[in-house]
Write an enzyme that holds these catalytic residues in place. Structure first.
Site, PDB file in Angstrom:
ATOM      1  N   ASP A 211       0.895  -1.221   0.102  1.00 36.29           N
ATOM      2  CA  ASP A 211      -0.138   0.056  -0.041  1.00 36.29           C
ATOM      3  C   ASP A 211       0.892   1.155   0.049  1.00 36.29           C
ATOM      4  OD1 ASP A 211      -2.371   1.748   0.909  1.00 36.29           O
ATOM      5  OD2 ASP A 211      -3.265  -0.195   0.962  1.00 36.29           O
ATOM      6  N   HIS A 241      -3.940   6.457   3.283  1.00 36.70           N
ATOM      7  CA  HIS A 241      -4.781   5.209   2.732  1.00 36.70           C
ATOM      8  C   HIS A 241      -4.234   3.918   3.398  1.00 36.70           C
ATOM      9  CE1 HIS A 241      -5.646   1.615  -0.211  1.00 36.70           C
ATOM     10  NE2 HIS A 241      -6.628   2.411  -0.442  1.00 36.70           N
ATOM     11  N   SER A 394     -11.141  -0.899  -1.047  1.00 39.07           N
ATOM     12  CA  SER A 394      -9.857  -1.088  -0.377  1.00 39.07           C
ATOM     13  C   SER A 394     -10.168  -1.789   1.229  1.00 39.07           C
ATOM     14  CB  SER A 394      -8.984   0.135  -0.380  1.00 39.07           C
ATOM     15  OG  SER A 394      -8.478   0.724  -1.257  1.00 39.07           O
TER      16      SER A 394
END
Length: 509
Positions: A211, A241, A394
């Site tokens: 990520d 994120h 996600s």
């Protein structure tokens, strides 16, 4: 034997979307695999500088576009600019002017550089990847020639075994406006995590998270990072994120992840860009190689892009090692073709649902979707001890990776295929009866899955309370973020309703 009734008070603060006070600031852009940032990570040169120019067609083709070869033909009557649209689609999926090649492993760096010069290329980097038993090089075209031309010439060289474009991958997050009530806690109830944690908390199962940067100092992630690897070597700071995805798996302070006792291998593969974060084939390959060779039992991939033969080779090699792979189905919506790596048959593809069991409007559909999990209005940690409300496949993927960790901790002898089959068999059916292209087998049920893999003799099947038949429905949740300060009892929601929340240090568990 009747399962005990467990009552666990919420450790998640209630967020009132109607409070007033401190003005909010947006914490990040929305991401979409169908939009090209003006200066994404893949547009930067080796020095990190952005050219600031529109991306020209590289002729690289696309794993998802069957018409890329016709981009030079005149479009149908009434469809002005058709070829330009096709060229733009190609550019969204490949890094302009770059090629990835499998080289003869006997070549030295000096010989690889000489090979590059013969073909008007500069070698950005190359290394041996034990995972796939190959030496892979990343090259940049230096003289402006079309990618297709250079690819054919390079592939014909005796020192080269295969050549492909350097494909782009993007994180699958879309910030969302919170609804009424407390949206932060519904995922725990939907997944039946309180009950599942009475049986397993994922103790010491190693989950690799490929990520953007993860804030290892966040109280929610304290002690959870077992290893880290920066595949970009760019020394960037933590990112919302990656920190949010990590929190969905292992949060254990004010929030609760799906596997709070699991350990993470934090792999930074996505670089911060003007409108999101991007990675590419070469960097993703480095990340997969590291995860597989450093003990990961589960690999979470909350990103998406086109089909990539090189990444497919790596995924096949990882599957052969018995490692579980989970990926975001994608946030490109109902009309999108399958996105990868989720669409690879060796990967568990996860779509997103909301608090009403509706499919997230942006979630991909298709025969490759294996299972669903909450992914709308998810309350997560953010860098600098802050919190965020976010949506996207996600986070659905991250929740399922955590559930897989619970299952492996409960039964370490569980095989990869057994885990997948059990996860799907115990899912709570949504939408049309049986498997469908929106929810796959249904929404993940952590408690049922963990019970089913127990080492004790087979127990009676878990009974889920019957529900009234429902129509297949899609959440119309708007894709806008909101951020608030937990410490300020009165944050003002900005006119665009976007928000992450800053705040004081959460209380210890």
């Amino acid at each position: 034997m009747r399962s005990p009734s467990i009552s666990i008070p919420s450790r998640i603060p209630t967020i009132n979307p109607n409070v007033t006070g401190r003005a909010i600031t947006s914490v990040g852009p929305r991401y979409s695999p169908n939009l090209a940032p003006p200066c994404g990570y893949a547009y930067r040169d080796q020095s990190g500088e952005c050219s600031g120019k529109p991306v020209a067609s590289d002729g690289g083709g696309s794993g998802n576009s069957g018409n890329s070869g016709n981009s030079g033909k005149k479009g149908a009557k009434g469809s002005r600019g058709g070829s330009a649209v096709q060229s733009a689609a190609v550019n969204l999926q490949t890094v302009a002017g770059q090629l990835v090649a499998e080289l003869d492993g006997a070549l030295t760096d000096a010989q690889a550089d000489a090979l590059a010069r013969r073909h008007g290329l500069a070698r950005i980097g190359s290394q041996n990847f034990p995972l796939i038993g190959a030496t892979i090089g990343l090259f940049r075209i230096t003289d402006g020639r079309a990618v297709d031309v250079v690819r054919r010439e390079l592939a014909a060289d005796a020192g080269v075994r295969s050549v492909q474009s350097n494909f782009r991958y993007r994180l699958q997050q879309q910030k969302a406006e919170p609804g009424e009530g407390d949206p932060a806690q519904y995922a725990l109830v939907k997944l039946r995590l309180a009950e599942a944690h009475a049986l397993s908390r994922g103790g010491d199962v190693l989950v690799a998270v490929i990520d953007s940067g993860i804030d290892a100092n966040h109280p929610e992630l304290s002690g959870a990072i077992a290893d880290s690897f920066d595949a970009l070597a760019a020394k960037e700071g933590p990112h919302s994120h990656g920190t949010g995805v990590a929190g969905a798996i292992v949060a254990h302070a004010r929030l609760m992840g799906s596997a709070p006792a699991a350990r993470l291998v934090a792999i930074r593969a996505f670089g911060v860009a003007a409108k999101g974060a991007e990675s590419n084939s070469y960097v993703i390959l480095k990340s997969l190689d590291y995860a597989a060779l450093h003990g990961a039992q589960i690999i979470n991939m909350s990103f998406a892009g086109p089909k990539d033969d090189l990444i497919d080779r790596a995924i096949a090699a990882i599957a052969a090692r018995g490692i579980v792979m989970v990926a975001a189905a994608g946030n490109a919506g109902a009309k999108s073709p399958p996105l990868y790596p989720a669409a690879n048959a060796n990967v568990i593809a996860v779509s997103a649902t909301d608090a009403q069991d509706r499919l997230f409007a942006a979630s991909n559909r298709g025969g490759y979707v294996a299972i669903a999990a909450p992914g709308v209005d998810i309350f997560l940690p953010a860098p600098d001890q802050k919190y965020q409300m976010a949506s996207g496949t996600s986070f659905s993927s991250a929740y399922v990776s955590g559930v897989a960790a619970l299952m492996l901790a409960r039964n370490p002898a569980l095989k990869r295929d057994e885990l997948r089959d059990t996860l799907l068999r115990t899912a709570r059916d949504l939408g049309s009866p049986g498997r469908d292209d929106l929810f796959g087998a249904g929404e993940a049920d952590a408690f049922a899955a963990v019970q089913a893999v127990g080492s004790a003799p087979a127990a009676a099947p878990v009974v889920v309370a019957p529900q009234a038949p429902r129509q297949e429905s899609v959440s119309e949740q708007k894709d806008m973020p909101v951020t608030r300060d937990l410490a300020a009892p009165g944050a003002t929601v900005a006119s665009d309703k976007s928000a992450v929340v800053g705040g004081g240090r959460p209380a210890a568990q």
